[in-house]
Enzyme design. Sequence first.
Site, PDB file in Angstrom:
ATOM      1  N   LYS A 132       0.839  -1.204   0.000  1.00 51.01           N
ATOM      2  CA  LYS A 132       0.000   0.000   0.000  1.00 51.01           C
ATOM      3  C   LYS A 132       0.870   1.249   0.000  1.00 51.01           C
ATOM      4  CE  LYS A 132      -3.300  -2.524   2.815  1.00 51.01           C
ATOM      5  NZ  LYS A 132      -4.554  -2.802   2.132  1.00 51.01           N
ATOM      6  N   CYS A 180     -13.091  -6.363   4.104  1.00 52.19           N
ATOM      7  CA  CYS A 180     -12.553  -7.135   5.234  1.00 52.19           C
ATOM      8  C   CYS A 180     -12.879  -6.466   6.556  1.00 52.19           C
ATOM      9  CB  CYS A 180     -11.046  -7.340   5.110  1.00 52.19           C
ATOM     10  SG  CYS A 180     -10.574  -8.299   3.685  1.00 52.19           S
TER      11      CYS A 180
END
Length: 404
Positions: free
Chosen positions: A224, A362
Amino acid sequence: MAFDVAQIRSQFPILSRQVNGKPLVYLDSAASAQKPRAVIDAMVQAMETSYSNVHRGLHTLANETTEAYEQARKSVAALIGADIGEVVFTKGATEAINLVAAGLGASLQAGDEIVLTEMEHHANIVPWHFLRERKGIILRFVPVTDDGRLDLEQFRALLTPKVKVVALTHMSNVLGTVNPVAEIVRLAHEAGAVTLVDGCQAIVHQPVDVKALDADFYVFSGHKLYGPTGIGILYGKAARLAELPPYQGGGEMIGSVSLEAITYADPPHRFEAGTPPILEAIGLGAAIEWLNGVDRAAAAAHEAALYAHVTERLAGANWLRVLGEAPGKGAILSFTVEGAHAHDVAQILDRYGVAVRAGTHCAEPLMRRFGVTSSARASFALYNTHDEAEAFVDALTRTQAFFA
Ligand code: PMP
């Protein structure tokens, strides 16, 4: 000086591609960011010119690769204000949290409590559920307010002497909320709990100083942060790592092995069993060096301006519900479109070249908290432009028309 987004973009080869005949508008960086040329080149160059296994050879390539791998550790340590020995390479944030949960869990007793929050990613819920299932540990969750903040009154009320661990996200991957982590860590420590902070999103968008935060553990993933997949970071205070039992056994993490007994290497190597993600560590090091050349405050201001622009443009849309409106939140827009499933929204946006995430992200407990089964999410990175923000608003408005 204005933030030069064109100059930044020119360093990301993938951003010039088309999707479905339209210029790619990549708004899924919170799931995984694209990679600058510097990262791609560093990994290719390592493979082409100086590749070998690390730590064990006495030959030139082994020494060079070990040097590059350890240099990456130094770059990580400098990025977060840690000592080099406090930086453990893992395969991702998920593995880092599992490592800590398993290690801390070994000395917890049935009835001990762990405090998490309702806005955690499954990566910071499931490893603790293992301890609930296997050891009878009790999990408590700090509630989230309607605008997407943690309810700190409730947090304080949960902090009884039974609480041994407090683990929470620095920045929500769904709501964009930036939590007051330093204050939460201070309160947790006063109550005698060990603290873990999930920095997956925060590390990308703001300076992180682990010593100032005072968290015992801080974790994040490389992919990320404009680095490769397969690499993550576990920061642990030296004293904490020293008392944590090893997670996986194998080569490189031992002092010595005999048929009767073993001794362990010191941290961080104690937690890096087997051949580590060498190229990935080198790639993450390159990503951090690349970021060091970026005016990160200007990049953050640029992302905030994109987010502000999009929310202003969509302010009158009565078909749109935004999840998470905490003051000071990051540039993550989670939303639902009236009458539409989030997956359909994402698929139609894709026809316009716009890549967004859809699903539970998630974070099923958080979805439940907001009474939805899923949402779409547009996340903004330093390489996104004002034109892309406009293209997203246009495409979303057209998408909504399918369901009106
Ligand atoms: N925590 C947060 C807040 C995240 O956004 C993510 C990635 N979506 C993770 C943990 C898990 O990271 P990884 O899958 O790279 O281990």
